[in-house]
Write a protein that holds these residues in place. Structure first.
Motif, short mmCIF file in Angstrom:
data_model
loop_
_atom_site.label_atom_id
_atom_site.label_comp_id
_atom_site.label_asym_id
_atom_site.label_seq_id
_atom_site.Cartn_x
_atom_site.Cartn_y
_atom_site.Cartn_z
N SER B 230 6.44 -18.77 9.07
CA SER B 230 6.83 -19.86 9.98
C SER B 230 7.31 -19.32 11.31
O SER B 230 8.00 -18.30 11.38
N TYR B 231 6.94 -20.05 12.38
CA TYR B 231 7.41 -19.69 13.71
C TYR B 231 8.89 -20.03 13.87
O TYR B 231 9.51 -19.66 14.83
N GLU B 232 9.44 -20.76 12.89
CA GLU B 232 10.84 -21.15 12.98
C GLU B 232 11.76 -20.25 12.16
O GLU B 232 12.97 -20.36 12.26
N THR B 233 11.16 -19.42 11.33
CA THR B 233 12.00 -18.59 10.46
C THR B 233 12.75 -17.53 11.27
O THR B 233 12.16 -16.82 12.09
N THR B 234 14.04 -17.46 11.03
CA THR B 234 14.84 -16.45 11.74
C THR B 234 15.51 -15.49 10.77
O THR B 234 15.97 -14.42 11.14
N GLU B 235 15.60 -15.90 9.48
CA GLU B 235 16.20 -15.01 8.50
C GLU B 235 15.10 -14.41 7.63
O GLU B 235 14.25 -15.13 7.10
N PHE B 236 15.13 -13.11 7.50
CA PHE B 236 14.05 -12.44 6.79
C PHE B 236 14.55 -11.82 5.49
O PHE B 236 15.66 -11.32 5.42
N ILE B 237 13.71 -11.84 4.47
CA ILE B 237 14.06 -11.22 3.20
C ILE B 237 13.76 -9.72 3.30
O ILE B 237 12.65 -9.33 3.69
N THR B 238 14.74 -8.91 2.99
CA THR B 238 14.51 -7.47 3.09
C THR B 238 14.38 -6.82 1.71
O THR B 238 13.80 -5.75 1.57
N ASP B 239 14.92 -7.50 0.71
CA ASP B 239 14.90 -6.96 -0.64
C ASP B 239 13.58 -7.34 -1.30
O ASP B 239 13.43 -8.45 -1.80
N GLN B 240 12.61 -6.42 -1.28
CA GLN B 240 11.28 -6.77 -1.79
C GLN B 240 10.98 -6.10 -3.12
O GLN B 240 11.51 -5.04 -3.43
N LEU B 241 10.10 -6.73 -3.90
CA LEU B 241 9.66 -6.14 -5.17
C LEU B 241 8.22 -5.66 -4.99
O LEU B 241 7.42 -6.33 -4.34
N PRO B 242 7.88 -4.52 -5.59
CA PRO B 242 6.49 -4.05 -5.45
C PRO B 242 5.56 -4.69 -6.47
O PRO B 242 6.00 -5.24 -7.48
N CYS B 243 4.24 -4.61 -6.17
CA CYS B 243 3.21 -4.90 -7.17
C CYS B 243 2.68 -3.54 -7.62
O CYS B 243 3.04 -2.50 -7.08
N TRP B 244 1.80 -3.55 -8.62
CA TRP B 244 1.31 -2.30 -9.18
C TRP B 244 -0.18 -2.38 -9.41
O TRP B 244 -0.70 -3.44 -9.73
N LEU B 245 -0.84 -1.24 -9.24
CA LEU B 245 -2.31 -1.22 -9.38
C LEU B 245 -2.73 -0.35 -10.56
O LEU B 245 -2.27 0.78 -10.71
N THR B 246 -3.60 -0.90 -11.41
CA THR B 246 -4.20 -0.11 -12.48
C THR B 246 -5.68 -0.52 -12.59
O THR B 246 -6.17 -1.27 -11.74
N TYR B 247 -6.39 -0.04 -13.58
CA TYR B 247 -7.83 -0.31 -13.67
C TYR B 247 -8.25 -0.63 -15.10
O TYR B 247 -7.62 -0.17 -16.05
N THR B 248 -9.34 -1.36 -15.22
CA THR B 248 -9.93 -1.52 -16.54
C THR B 248 -10.57 -0.19 -16.92
O THR B 248 -10.80 0.67 -16.08
N THR B 249 -10.83 -0.02 -18.23
CA THR B 249 -11.44 1.23 -18.69
C THR B 249 -12.76 0.91 -19.39
O THR B 249 -13.11 -0.26 -19.60
N GLU B 250 -13.44 1.95 -19.77
CA GLU B 250 -14.68 1.80 -20.54
C GLU B 250 -14.41 1.00 -21.81
O GLU B 250 -15.21 0.19 -22.24
N LYS B 251 -13.25 1.28 -22.39
CA LYS B 251 -12.84 0.59 -23.62
C LYS B 251 -12.75 -0.92 -23.37
O LYS B 251 -13.24 -1.71 -24.18
#
Lengths: 459, 631
Positions: B230-251
């Protein structure tokens, strides 16, 4: 409403001794004025309205045509705009060249029925005629569509489709980079890679345009060899063509003096007929020389007319000739249908391998029309492939190709200027769309379809 | 059934998802007395699928909604767990924000917003019928017999219409996430004459975060810089959570291959059309069999839950197979499934039955928005919601005008034009490639494009509008200034250019021209001129983008200009296409179906070619010329 200047050929293509290219719009007089030189040095822009002027049309320093130009100022014209008509020699080559020249100098190619539409919009035609105009637009478009369809099956559209599908892959790759930035399986489209692709596209389009510039096939014609044993009617066939089609040039001796070349124009398709009929045949060497000469001519031909006699059985020589033309574009002409049939039609059909067989009697003047139709349909469907085939002969296609080429240059310049790939994509898409206008494929969803068939995307 | 009068309103909004929420808020804020009726009030602004908002094209839509005065941007700014600016390495036109949402917080925040809106009433109830008199919609009736009367009605039922969940061989009647489906309303719409389509979508299983071995995955953090939609937002969240990357396998692939016969996608159990851009994992394996592995993103569903969304593993295979599949993915060997993935089939109306205002052609004063119109995605739904809400409120309040955004105005314009002009064959998702003017429709200039409009509509506050005008004039001033400053080829300049790797100047050059060089940015120009200290980073960004890409932007504007003539050419609604000679039959049929409002829209209908457009133009001009000639 419309402010640009339009141009089109207003006489039937390939017919008639005179061709007319018509321009309408506020710049039509200045455009032609820039190109036109009269012997007296008179300028068209100073000419009175409704006057006609003799002179030459130049594209830069290059002489294009000897022409007569009519200048008609609005509102007393068909469209109520300024109109210029350029009268030149008939036939595809001259008219197309004139049109191409005015298109390259500021005029836009008119859409089907656009002159009439302008006449209507400018109040030149009254209300009661509106319906007739709509029919006209439809009719003209259908005709244009048919021509386009003919070309669509041809070699030009095959080449353009191939080029377009390569561009589409580039586009899809860029789009995937944008819409699926985390997708790991696709190479990032870089400037280096894009430049490679753009240069390739440029080269391909330039190649097409080069052949168009040479106008080779139109100037020289489709090299057509008339072959067959002696006395089956080769000379008569040549003479009939020449007579019926007002040969452009007659009796030009071939370079070897062994063959006769004849230029004819069949319904707008120029043929360079090569006949072995001029060879003097001596008794003992007739077969050898006949076959030898045929072999040479056949090698150089784009199309072969193989003449057989209805009245005689197939000989070894005929079979040899069939063997010689195996896999080549040919029409089997069975002459002398006025005489009793002795030829084994079944065998001819087998040897023809699906190539058309036309029956005629030159003696009774029957079947020539059908042969002409067979030739022209082969030409327009692109079946005839010549060594130096002009893929592009149509001014609309030329102007579209030039437009596409300009977009390629925009891409290349953008790469030099460091413009991001996704912005260059705009010009890349333009190339793809412009080429699509030639073949009539402009469906935008193609790109999205490509995206999902080429890449495995999604959550 | 006993019925009772439950009240009279200006606007009724049926449904409280992402479309419904925006529609109700917009209508109420404009001044329409609005009621929102939904099956389950705990489901307000629920995200039944991925816990994220934004992304390419979609993120730009969120900003457009914000510039018009909508809610989505503000709500996600307060409730995300991570935010990223995507495509930063590319041009400005394709940059977009994406946030991972805290689903529960998002719902709570949106519900609070709705509850605090003075003009808006929230009521739980299942709408089963519309009150229609003489082809005009006058209200709705719920399952409990409540009759709500109103001047206009907006339907935003998402995937609830005759929803059916499918897992393996199991199929049962249900809305998303085991909610009650809406069956009677679907039948009623059919009775009223609407053409319904059967669509399908799906969602992956969720697993417990405590059972994931994250050491076998790659971390995907948010951007370190604070970001907001938003162009009106003035307060920002600094405490962020990560996402994670993995892959499917042959199995994983073997498990899927071995159980394909149990997949409802391939057994023929699913008849609905699914989206190509959101295929199930079994679909991906079948279509791209040679691909050795597929990406799997692990996305937390919120701060106060252990549930994790497995992006990339959307499936409708039987539950026991899903357990096996999960265990075959590195990091998930011991993961505990909390909810199975499923496919859902639902009814949608073919959107060619709508005007570009999202009002139905069949029934006056009835609007539809969101997934019911054949789209997918929270952002696409919200965009339609705000547009339908505005138009429904305008109509109800007798303002006599309609809001239609052009394709050159906004992605929202592209979205709605695509829907009503071309219809849909699969759930529709916005992609940047759908926009022909995407250089104009940037994420950074959404406010410049639409704030003025939002203000006129009445959804943008005076205060915000004033700030906007200030920003706008600052941009214009600075651009003008840079075009008038000549930078001399003195030592300082040459050295800076050399440092940046450019070719040295031969003569003095306008500051704006120097900024056009690829290696030069606004920060460098600032070192060479007297900088204006009052400029914000947003203004500087605008100045740089608008100057740097001026040539391309101008080209796009010319294209828009060429189209404008056709956009301005209105086609009367009562036009009789059968009476126009010369139109091709296919064109005639499609024109009758779509009923385009302008010549430009007509030209985008499939099967309508340029000759038909010429003919149409001649026909439309007839009246005008008749007038001229009788003078």
């Amino acid at each position: 409403m419309d402010t640009d200047t339009i141009a089109a050929i207003s006489t039937p293509i390939g017919e008639g001794a005179i061709g007319i290219v018509r321009l309408s719009g506020k710049d039509s007089i200045p455009i032609v004025d820039r190109l036109f030189k009269s012997p007296s040095g008179k300028r068209l822009k100073d000419a009175k309205t409704h006057t006609i002027h003799y002179g030459h049309l130049y594209d830069g320093d290059v002489l294009v045509e000897e022409v007569m130009v009519s200048v008609m100022k609005g509102p007393k014209t068909f469209t109520r705009e300024d109109v210029v008509e350029i009268n030149c020699h008939g036939g595809i080559v001259s008219v197309n060249r004139v049109l191409e020249t005015v298109l390259a100098n500021g005029a836009r190619l008119a859409e089907p029925g656009e002159f009439t539409k302008r006449a209507f919009m400018n109040g030149r035609i009254d209300l009661s005629q509106a319906e007739a105009i709509m029919d006209l637009i439809r009719a003209k478009t259908d005709r244009a569509m048919n021509v386009a369809l003919g070309q669509m099956e041809g070699r030009l559209s095959r080449m353009i489709r191939k080029l377009r599908s390569e561009i589409l892959e580039v586009l899809a790759q860029v789009e995937v980079n944008i819409d699926y930035p985390e997708y790991d399986d696709v190479e990032e489209m870089t400037h280096k890679l894009l430049k490679e692709k753009a240069l390739f596209v440029k080269q391909e389009i330039s190649r097409l345009l080069d052949t168009a510039k040479q106008g080779k096939i139109l100037r020289e014609g489709v090299a057509t060899a008339i072959i067959g044993r002696p006395n089956v009617g080769k000379s008569s066939l040549l003479n009939s063509f020449a007579r019926e089609n007002k040969a452009i040039v007659t009796d030009i001796p071939g370079t070897t003096r062994d063959v006769i070349e004849e230029y004819v124009n069949i319904k707008g398709v120029p043929l360079k007929l090569i006949d072995t009929a001029g060879i003097r045949e001596t008794d003992d060497t007739v077969e050898r020389i006949g076959v030898e000469r045929s072999r040479k001519v056949v090698k150089e031909a784009d199309l072969i007319l193989f003449v057989l006699s209805n009245n005689e059985q197939l000989t070894e020589e005929d079979r040899l000739l069939f063997q010689m033309i195996q896999g080549m574009e040919a029409i089997i002409v069975i002459n002398k249908t006025d005489l009793p049939t002795k030829i084994d039609i079944k065998e001819v059909e087998r040897l023809a391998e699906g190539r058309p067989i036309v029956y005629l009697s030159l003696m009774e003047d029957r079947g020539l029309e059908q042969l002409e139709n067979t030739i022209t349909s082969k030409f327009f469907s692109g079946e005839i492939e010549t060594n130096d085939f002009t893929y592009v002969s149509n001014a609309r296609h030329i102007s579209l190709l030039k437009e596409a080429l300009k977009s390629v240059d925009d891409v290349l310049n953008g790469i030099e200027a460091g413009i991001p790939v996704d912005i260059l994509q705009i010009d890349m898409t333009k190339i793809w769309e412009t080429l699509g206008e030639i073949t009539g494929d402009t469906v935008h969803d193609e790109l999205i379809n490509q995206l999902f068939s080429q890449f495995c995307l999604g959550k | 059934m006993n019925t009772y009068e439950a009240g009279s309103f200006d606007v009724i909004v049926v449904g409280a998802g992402h479309a419904g929420s925006e529609a109700a808020l917009a209508a109420a804020k404009i001044g329409a007395k609005t009621v929102m009726v939904t099956i389950n009030l705990d489901m307000v602004a629920f995200m039944p699928c991925n816990p994220s908002i934004g992304g390419p094209a979609k993120g730009i839509v969120v900003r457009e909604i914000d510039a018009l005065g909508g809610a989505m941007a503000k709500v996600i700014d307060k409730t995300h767990i991570q935010m990223r600016l995507l495509n930063t390495g590319k041009g400005p036109a394709v940059r977009a924000l994406r946030a991972q949402a805290d689903k529960v917080m998002y719902q709570r925040e949106m519900k609070r917003m709705l509850e605090n809106e003075p003009n808006l009433t929230l009521m739980q109830g299942m709408v089963e019928q519309l009150l229609v008199e003489d082809g005009v919609c006058k209200g709705v009736i719920t399952k409990t017999g409540a009759i709500y009367r109103a001047k206009t009605v907006v339907i935003t039922t998402g995937t609830f219409l005759r929803g059916e969940i499918i897992i393996g061989e199991l199929k049962y009647s249900s809305g998303p996430n085991n909610q009650q489906p809406s069956i009677r309303l679907s039948e009623h719409l059919e009775e009223l004459g609407f053409e319904l389509m059967r669509f399908k979508t799906g969602t992956p299983p969720r697993i417990n975060s405590r059972t994931i071995d994250y050491s076998k995955t790659e971390i995907q953090p948010g951007d370190p810089e604070p970001r907001a939609f938003s162009y009106e937002t003035t307060e920002f969240i600094t405490d962020q959570l990560p996402c994670w990357l993995t892959y499917t396998t042959e199995k994983t692939h073997q498990i899927i291959d071995a159980n394909l016969h149990r997949s409802p996608m391939f057994s023929g159990m699913i008849k609905g059309t699914g989206p190509r851009y959101c295929p199930s994992i079994e679909d991906k394996i079948v279509r791209f069999h040679d691909k050795p592995r597929h990406q799997i993103f692990l996305e937390p569903e919120g701060r106060e839950t252990e549930e994790v969304y497995i992006q990339g593993l959307s499936t409708s295979l039987p539950e026991e197979i899903q357990h096996e599949m999960i265990a075959s993915v590195p990091g998930l060997e011991n993961a505990k499934m909390m909810r199975p993935g499923y496919a859902i089939e639902y009814d949608a109306i073919n959107p060619t039955q709508l005007w570009p205002t999202l009002e139905t052609k069949l029934i006056k004063n009835l609007y539809t928005a969101g997934q019911i119109n054949g789209t997918s995605g929270y952002e696409e739904a919200a965009a339609q919601g705000i547009m339908a809400g505005i138009n429904a409120a305008f109509r109800a309040l007798g303002k006599g005008e309609d809001l239609i955004l052009k394709r050159s105005d906004a992605y929202i314009g592209v979205l709605i034009d695509d829907l009503v002009t071309k219809g849909v064959q699969e759930p529709y998702r916005l992609l940047t490639s759908r926009a022909e003017y995407r250089l104009l429709l940037r994420h950074d200039n959404a406010d410049l494009r639409l704030t003025e409009l939002g203000y006129k509509i009445g959804l943008i506050s005076e205060d915000r509008y004033k700030k906007f005008l200030e920003k706008k004039s600052k941009i214009e001033q600075e651009m003008k200034r840079l075009k008038n400053i000549i930078i001399k080829p003195n030592e300082k300049t040459q050295q800076l250019i050399k440092k940046l790797g450019g070719t040295e100047l031969k003569d003095g050059v306008r500051a704006s021209d120097l900024l056009k060089r690829p290696e030069v940015h606004f920060e460098h120009i600032k070192q060479l001129i007297t900088p204006d200290p009052t400029l914000t980073p947003e203004v500087e960004e605008q100045v740089e983008i608008q100057i740097k890409y001026e040539g391309y932007i101008d080209k796009a504007l010319q294209q828009v200009d060429r189209m404008k003539k056709m956009e301005d050419k209105k086609i009367p609604i009562d036009i009789d296409y059968d009476a126009i000679p010369g139109l091709a039959n296919e064109a005639k049929e499609n024109l009758k179906k779509v009923q385009p409002l302008t010549l430009a829209q007509a030209s985008r209908i499939s099967g309508v070619n340029p000759a038909d457009i010429s003919i149409l133009l001649v026909y439309l001009e007839q009246g005008k010329i008749a007038k001229v000639s009788t003078k």
